[in-house]
Design a protein around this motif. Structure first.
Motif, PDB file in Angstrom:
ATOM      1  N   UNK A 172       0.855  -1.180   0.000  1.00 52.42           N
ATOM      2  CA  UNK A 172       0.000   0.000   0.000  1.00 52.42           C
ATOM      3  C   UNK A 172       0.894   1.233   0.000  1.00 52.42           C
ATOM      4  N   UNK A 173       0.343   2.446  -0.202  1.00 53.69           N
ATOM      5  CA  UNK A 173       1.194   3.630  -0.339  1.00 53.69           C
ATOM      6  C   UNK A 173       2.173   3.769   0.812  1.00 53.69           C
ATOM      7  N   UNK A 174       3.452   3.967   0.487  1.00 56.85           N
ATOM      8  CA  UNK A 174       4.490   3.953   1.515  1.00 56.85           C
ATOM      9  C   UNK A 174       5.289   5.234   1.661  1.00 56.85           C
ATOM     10  N   UNK A 175       5.027   6.232   0.808  1.00 55.17           N
ATOM     11  CA  UNK A 175       5.743   7.507   0.919  1.00 55.17           C
ATOM     12  C   UNK A 175       4.812   8.592   1.452  1.00 55.17           C
ATOM     13  N   UNK A 176       3.942   8.196   2.371  1.00 55.12           N
ATOM     14  CA  UNK A 176       3.061   9.157   3.022  1.00 55.12           C
ATOM     15  C   UNK A 176       1.649   9.175   2.495  1.00 55.12           C
TER      16      UNK A 176
END
Length: 679
Positions: free
Chosen positions: A148-152
């Motif tokens: 799942x989204x990992x850069x915020x």
């Protein structure tokens, strides 16, 4: 401002008001994929911006294709293989958080594709403005890669637009178009594409506050109490669609959001921890591999031009009619031929409905309808650059049709067949130009199935094949080149699965049990429901063509159902009863015991045939085989395809399971040639 600094991927300029225009233009690439080098340069730029504190910063893209397509997936795989995913995730979070903390206002000016890490970059800005056109798409599709989204992204999006819309977007991976993004508060303003940068510069100097209702909803749906109420509901809805053991990412995302408090640093730590754990799972490795294979399929045509403007389709049945409609949707001029107008009219009606559903705008629907013309006389064949035959499965009838079409060609027109099972060496025998004849095997329903098999034969020339691949790409489909043997790739591998399931059905295993167990394995639809959906008549026709070649027998009772007008979904009766397009599956006796080898009996024949196809070079390599079977049959994507499944289970172990099935049920389960090579 940036004297002494030289960047490969970013270009900075300053307007007359001192606003910095920061353009992303990844060197040597047609799209902006966010590599480590791109982020490292951004980190240096943000550090300088924090010192100089300009009146504003506009981040935009110099690529016509769009803002940014997300993280560089190939690089992500490298990090996963090296065990340094956590460092990569935390670095991206650091860079974006530094951007988010800049004292000056920042705005992302978005056009075209803005996905994954690109959307997270935009979320780290204070404001967002988007080009108001059909090409703008903003999304976080990481769940489709098993993470799942990992850069915020998962930490910021719910707090910006509210949890319900944010979770829905991240759990499905579906992007927002420009207007929907504005409606939910993902972007602050829309602009005409040609005025995007000018509007961004104006907005950053005079920002408009977000509506109170949007801000209130974002706050209210992220309180501790709201998270404890909403998370179980979303978890239950998700569990109704996918199994946690198959696809853990959606559930990990919900957990991270539920536990995330008001502190952004705490939410980022939860996000990083979740993504790092998911990146090590077989599901993520397989889904990322499938994504890369999809990109490989898209690139098979290389830079070849198809040179096709006009398409002539013969046969206005479900397949031919829908192929014609799809080609018209994609901008081709199409003529559709059949014996009488009454056979063409239903296809035109279906096309109208499909255009209205997909195009929305009446003007665009009218334009598409204008490109699709009924052609009872077949006059379009003489003007076509490509003629596609989609009549019934009879070799003599097809050859007779070619004898009338081919003489009308004037230059280098292509001739294609949509046959689903007849070998092309058999069909090409009397052609004057067999080098320009190929199979273009579409799957039903044409509008939904992503794969098209480009079927080869020994006389097809390379230039024509490239044109065919380019045409498939222009249709927005994924091409896979296959050898023109019976059943080609997908039907050859699918048929043993369907036939064995119907044999089990005849042995007394309830249809709902067969479907349930297949879905538990990971198939998108059970085999009994699939047989009814495809049509029992189609199954019988393809089965009759393939069964002798595969050493199989057609199940008893199939012909009787067809003769009684019970062909499946299209008749409302088949192996199941259908009401309003949905199967009415009977209740299963709660005391019924599922046979322990049921899954092996259904799935291993597919794996066995896949190994045989690889051995016979039906496709060029095992990656293309796995991709073709996944995109053509829906074979459990998280398992990576039949060959990847055999490898994960252990080649020798799967072969031994087949041998045991052969001892118990017959020769049809005996391991085919190719297992030794696979081992």
């Amino acid at each position: 401002m940036f004297e002494g600094l030289r960047f490969k991927h970013w270009h900075a300029s300053e307007d007359d008001k001192g606003v910095i225009l920061l353009a992303l233009d990844r060197e040597g690439a047609s799209v902006n994929a966010l590599s480590r080098a791109v982020l490292d340069e951004l980190a240096d730029i943000v550090e300088r911006l924090a010192i100089d504190n300009p009146p504003g910063v506009v981040i935009h893209s110099s690529k016509p294709s769009g803002f940014a397509v997300g993280a560089d997936i190939k690089e992500f795989v490298t990090y996963a293989d090296a065990g340094t995913v956590q460092e990569n995730i935390e670095n991206g979070q650091r860079v974006y958080e530094s951007l988010a903390r800049l004292p000056c206002p920042t705005i992302a000016a978005i056009h075209g594709a803005c996905m994954g890490g690109g959307t997270e970059l935009a979320l780290a800005c204070r404001y967002r403005i988007a080009a108001d056109d059909d090409t703008t798409k903003i999304g976080l599709p990481e769940v489709m890669l098993g993470i799942f989204p990992g850069w915020g992204g998962s930490a910021r999006l719910p707090r910006l637009i509210g949890a319900p819309e944010a979770l829905q977007a991240m759990l499905t991976g579906k992007p927002f178009n420009a207007r929907r993004a504005k409606a939910v508060g993902l972007v602050d303003r829309l602009a005409k594409p040609e005025e995007l940068l000018a509007e961004a510069r104006h907005f950053i100097r005079r920002p408009t506050p977000r509506p109170f209702a949007q801000r209130a909803k974002a706050w209210a749906t992220n309180t501790w109490l709201a998270r404890q109420i909403i998370a179980p509901m979303v978890r239950k809805q998700t569990a109704a669609k996918v199994r946690k053991e198959h696809y853990p990412a959606p559930f990990a995302l919900i957990d991270a959001w539920q536990r995330g408090g008001s502190d952004i640093n705490q939410r980022l730590k939860l996000e990083a921890r979740g993504v790092v754990k998911l990146a090590q799972t077989p599901t993520a490795r397989n889904l990322i591999r499938i994504f890369l294979l999809q990109e490989r399929l898209k690139g098979l045509a290389g830079k070849a031009e198809h040179g096709i403007e006009r398409v002539h389709v013969v046969g206005a049945g479900v397949m031919g009619g829908d192929i014609a409609a799809w080609a018209a949707l994609k901008g081709f001029e199409v003529t559709l031929q059949d014996r009488e107008m009454k056979f063409i009219e239903p296809a035109i009606t279906r096309a109208q409905a499909m255009f209205e559903k997909r195009l929305k705008s009446p003007a665009k629907v009218d334009a598409a309808m204008g490109r699709l013309k009924a052609d009872v006389e077949g006059a379009g064949a003489a003007k076509a650059d490509l003629a596609i035959e989609a009549i019934f499965e009879n070799a003599q009838a097809k050859q007779a049709l070619y004898a009338t079409i081919e003489p009308q060609f004037k230059a280098d027109e292509l001739l294609a067949t949509n046959t689903s099972s007849i070998p092309l060496d058999e069909l090409r025998g009397k052609l004057a130009a067999p080098q320009r004849f190929m199979g273009l095997h579409f799957f039903n329903p044409v509008a939904q199935m992503p794969l098209v098999e480009l079927v080869r034969h020994d006389a097809l020339d390379a230039a024509s094949e490239k044109r065919g691949l380019a045409f498939i790409k222009a249709l927005g489909k994924l091409p896979v080149p296959v050898k023109g043997t019976p059943g080609f790739l997908v039907n050859r591998i699918l048929m043993p699965y369907l036939l064995e399931a119907m044999r089990l059905y005849n042995e007394g295993v309830p249809g709902p049990v067969l479907d349930r167990e297949a879905k538990r394995f990971g198939m998108p639809m059970g085999p009994i429901e699939l047989a009814d959906t495809v049509g029992l008549d189609v199954c019988a026709s393809v089965g009759a063509e393939l069964a002798p070649f595969l050493g199989l027998e057609l199940p008893q009772g199939l012909e009787a159902k067809i003769q009684d007008g019970r062909r499946g979904k299209k008749d409302g009766q088949g192996l199941f009863t259908w009401v309003d397009g949905k199967p009415q599956k009977p209740q299963v006796d709660e005391n019924y015991t599922t046979p322990p080898d049921l899954i092996d009996r259904m799935i291993l024949p597919m794996v066995n045939e896949a190994v045989a196809c690889l051995h016979e070079r039906v496709v060029d390599d095992e990656d293309l085989l796995d991709a073709g079977v996944i995109f053509g049959t829906g074979f459990a994507p998280f398992r990576g395809g039949p060959i990847a499944y055999a490898r994960s289970e252990g080649v020798d172990i799967v072969r031994e399971r087949l041998q045991k099935l052969a001892q118990r049920y017959g020769e049809r389960f005996m391991p085919k040639a190719g297992w030794d090579e696979l081992g």
